[in-house]
Each structure stands twice: as C-alpha cells, then as structure tokens.
Design a protein around this motif. Structure first.
Motif, short mmCIF file in Angstrom:
data_model
loop_
_atom_site.label_atom_id
_atom_site.label_comp_id
_atom_site.label_asym_id
_atom_site.label_seq_id
_atom_site.Cartn_x
_atom_site.Cartn_y
_atom_site.Cartn_z
N GLY A 142 2.27 50.89 49.53
CA GLY A 142 2.66 49.55 49.93
C GLY A 142 3.01 49.42 51.40
N GLU A 143 3.12 50.54 52.10
CA GLU A 143 3.49 50.48 53.52
C GLU A 143 2.32 49.97 54.36
N LYS A 144 2.61 49.06 55.28
CA LYS A 144 1.58 48.51 56.16
C LYS A 144 1.27 49.49 57.27
N LEU A 145 -0.01 49.65 57.55
CA LEU A 145 -0.45 50.53 58.62
C LEU A 145 -0.93 49.66 59.77
N ARG A 146 -0.09 49.54 60.79
CA ARG A 146 -0.41 48.70 61.94
C ARG A 146 -1.10 49.53 63.01
N ASP A 147 -2.17 48.98 63.57
CA ASP A 147 -2.94 49.70 64.57
C ASP A 147 -2.07 50.19 65.72
N ALA A 148 -1.20 49.33 66.22
CA ALA A 148 -0.38 49.69 67.37
C ALA A 148 0.53 50.87 67.05
N ARG B 71 -7.82 52.64 69.27
CA ARG B 71 -7.94 51.93 68.00
C ARG B 71 -9.25 52.23 67.27
N THR B 72 -10.34 52.41 68.02
CA THR B 72 -11.65 52.56 67.37
C THR B 72 -11.71 53.73 66.39
N PRO B 73 -11.37 54.97 66.81
CA PRO B 73 -11.40 56.07 65.82
C PRO B 73 -10.40 55.89 64.69
N ILE B 74 -9.30 55.19 64.96
CA ILE B 74 -8.33 54.93 63.91
C ILE B 74 -8.90 54.00 62.86
N ARG B 75 -9.57 52.93 63.30
CA ARG B 75 -10.18 52.00 62.36
C ARG B 75 -11.28 52.67 61.55
N GLU B 76 -12.04 53.55 62.20
CA GLU B 76 -13.09 54.29 61.49
C GLU B 76 -12.49 55.21 60.43
N ALA B 77 -11.37 55.84 60.78
CA ALA B 77 -10.69 56.72 59.83
C ALA B 77 -10.13 55.92 58.65
N LEU B 78 -9.59 54.75 58.92
CA LEU B 78 -9.04 53.92 57.85
C LEU B 78 -10.14 53.43 56.91
N ALA B 79 -11.30 53.13 57.47
CA ALA B 79 -12.42 52.71 56.62
C ALA B 79 -12.83 53.83 55.68
N ARG B 80 -12.80 55.05 56.18
CA ARG B 80 -13.13 56.22 55.36
C ARG B 80 -12.08 56.42 54.27
N MET B 81 -10.81 56.18 54.61
CA MET B 81 -9.75 56.34 53.62
C MET B 81 -9.79 55.25 52.56
N GLU B 82 -10.26 54.07 52.94
CA GLU B 82 -10.38 53.01 51.95
C GLU B 82 -11.43 53.38 50.91
N ALA B 83 -12.51 54.02 51.36
CA ALA B 83 -13.55 54.46 50.42
C ALA B 83 -13.00 55.51 49.46
N ALA B 84 -12.00 56.28 49.92
CA ALA B 84 -11.39 57.31 49.07
C ALA B 84 -10.24 56.77 48.24
N GLY B 85 -9.91 55.48 48.42
CA GLY B 85 -8.86 54.86 47.62
C GLY B 85 -7.45 55.10 48.11
N LEU B 86 -7.29 55.57 49.35
CA LEU B 86 -5.96 55.83 49.87
C LEU B 86 -5.31 54.61 50.49
N VAL B 87 -6.12 53.70 51.01
CA VAL B 87 -5.60 52.48 51.61
C VAL B 87 -6.40 51.29 51.11
N THR C 207 -7.53 47.40 52.53
CA THR C 207 -7.57 46.52 53.69
C THR C 207 -7.95 45.10 53.31
N VAL C 208 -7.17 44.15 53.78
CA VAL C 208 -7.51 42.74 53.63
C VAL C 208 -8.04 42.29 54.99
N PRO C 209 -9.34 41.99 55.08
CA PRO C 209 -9.94 41.63 56.37
C PRO C 209 -9.15 40.55 57.11
N GLY C 210 -8.85 40.83 58.37
CA GLY C 210 -8.16 39.85 59.19
C GLY C 210 -6.66 39.80 58.95
N ARG C 211 -6.15 40.60 58.02
CA ARG C 211 -4.72 40.53 57.70
C ARG C 211 -4.03 41.88 57.93
N SER C 212 -4.18 42.81 57.00
CA SER C 212 -3.45 44.07 57.15
C SER C 212 -4.10 45.18 56.34
#
Length: 221
Positions: free
Chosen positions: A35-41, A51-67, A69-74
């Motif tokens: 439930g913790e929000k992961l803010r880019d900053a 930010r770019t490699p971080i966003r790429e890493a988060l996308a990979r984690m979403e595919a693994a079910g760890l995070v 993402t709601v587009p445009g929100r958090s």
C-alpha cells in the motif's frame, strides 16, 4: 555496418537492473510495505539515479505483481493476495521440477558440492533467524539446478514469479518451515547424485509446494 542511433544503451540497462534489484529487495524485505506509494522523486533521492531507469524498473515489477500503477496517478506496493501467490507457486514448482528433470543427467560433482554448500548456508541462516540470508541461500541452491538444466527460458519465467513468493517467505519466514526445507534440500541432492531425474523433479516440486502452509494464513489477516 550501420550503427544504431542509440547512445548509452548498456549504461542505462545497468542502472535499470540496479534500480529493479534495490526496489525489489526492499519490497521483499517489507521495508517498502503493501500500500505504500512509490514516488519518483523519493526513489531518485534514495537510488541516486534518474527517473527513466526507475520507471523502467517499476514497469518490470508491475509485470511481476510487486507494484500496481494507476496511469497518471501513482505507483503503490501491491498487497499480498492469495490467488496471485498460489498462481506463482504453481508455476514456480513446475519450472523448478522441469529444471531438475533436465539437469540431473548433465550435473557433475561441482554442482553437488555447490548445492551442499548452499544448503549449509541456508541452515545457518535459518538457525540465526536471518530470513534475507536464508532466501539468498535458497536462491543459490535452486539456481544450481536451473543453470545445469541448460534451458534459458526457465530462469526467465522464474524471474517473473519468484519475487512474489520470496516476499511472502520474508514476511512470514518461520524456523519450522526452514528446518523442513533443509531436509528437503538434502533429499533433492541425494536424488540428483543417484541420477534419478524423476525423483529429483518430484522432490523439488514438493519443496516448493511447502509454501502452501504460508499461503493458507493469508486469509487470516
């Protein structure tokens, strides 16, 4: 030959991998809680990268079910859901069993030595109550068989499903479960040494299916 119009590809890939491993490990350890929000900053300050490699890493984690993402929100750390864990366990058990069946005819003495060493480290970590070290040793133990299988797709699949399971183990690791795995690891080694691929595959499957004892408690939360 024509050179692709892309600069810094390898460096960015390395940063993305480092970001993925750091955030993944923090989620598995529970440092980043469900439930913790992961803010880019915040992530940029913590990891010291852009930010770019971080966003790429988060996308990979979403595919693994760890995070999630709601587009445009958090982006938030996913909760541990019973169905997701059961699905991951089923796939992981099947992949590790397949790896064992393929690996046994190809394994040599060095593989068995490494498995024994990894299981000793696992046992020591369990005795010390060090869940993180136990998970690392368990990864190392099973990694010997996966590598020996020679099938490059197996680790690719496992990379997607294993983090969800490791997260559960870290949050609910118990010495009872750990002691059971020590004995099961020994059985796997014995089957591999005997060149009994079917028995090694079954013993490996049983080892991964012991996570069911942890999964059953998810509904109690």
């Amino acid at each position: 030959m024509p050179v692709p119009d892309e600069r810094g590809k390898h460096k960015r890939s390395l940063l993305r991998e480092q970001a993925y491993e750091s955030i993944r490990d923090a989620i598995i350890a529970g440092t980043l809680a469900p439930g913790e929000k992961l803010r880019d900053a915040d992530l940029e300050r913590w990891l010291g990268i852009s930010r770019t490699p971080i966003r790429e890493a988060l996308a990979r984690m979403e595919a693994a079910g760890l995070v999630h993402t709601v587009p445009g929100r958090s982006t938030v750390v996913s909760t541990i859901e019973r169905k997701a864990v059961l699905d991951a366990q089923t796939v992981a058990a099947a992949m590790h069993a397949l790896a064992a069946r393929l690996a046994v005819p190809l394994m040599d003495k060095s593989d068995f030595t490494e498995m024994v060493s990894a299981n000793k480290d696992f046992a020591d970590a369990v005795s010390a109550g060090d869940a993180a070290a136990a998970i690392r040793a368990d990864d190392r133990f099973h990694g010997v068989v996966v590598a020996a299988s020679g099938n490059d797709l197996i680790p690719t699949v496992l990379e997607q499903v294993t983090p969800v399971l490791r997260r559960l183990e870290s949050l609910r690791f118990s010495s009872l479960c750990g002691r059971q795995s020590i004995a099961q690891h020994r059985k796997i080694i014995e089957c591999c040494r005997k060149r009994d691929a079917d028995a090694a595959a079954e013993a490996t499957r049983e080892n991964w299916e012991t996570l069911t004892l942890l999964i059953e408690h998810l509904d109690d939360d």
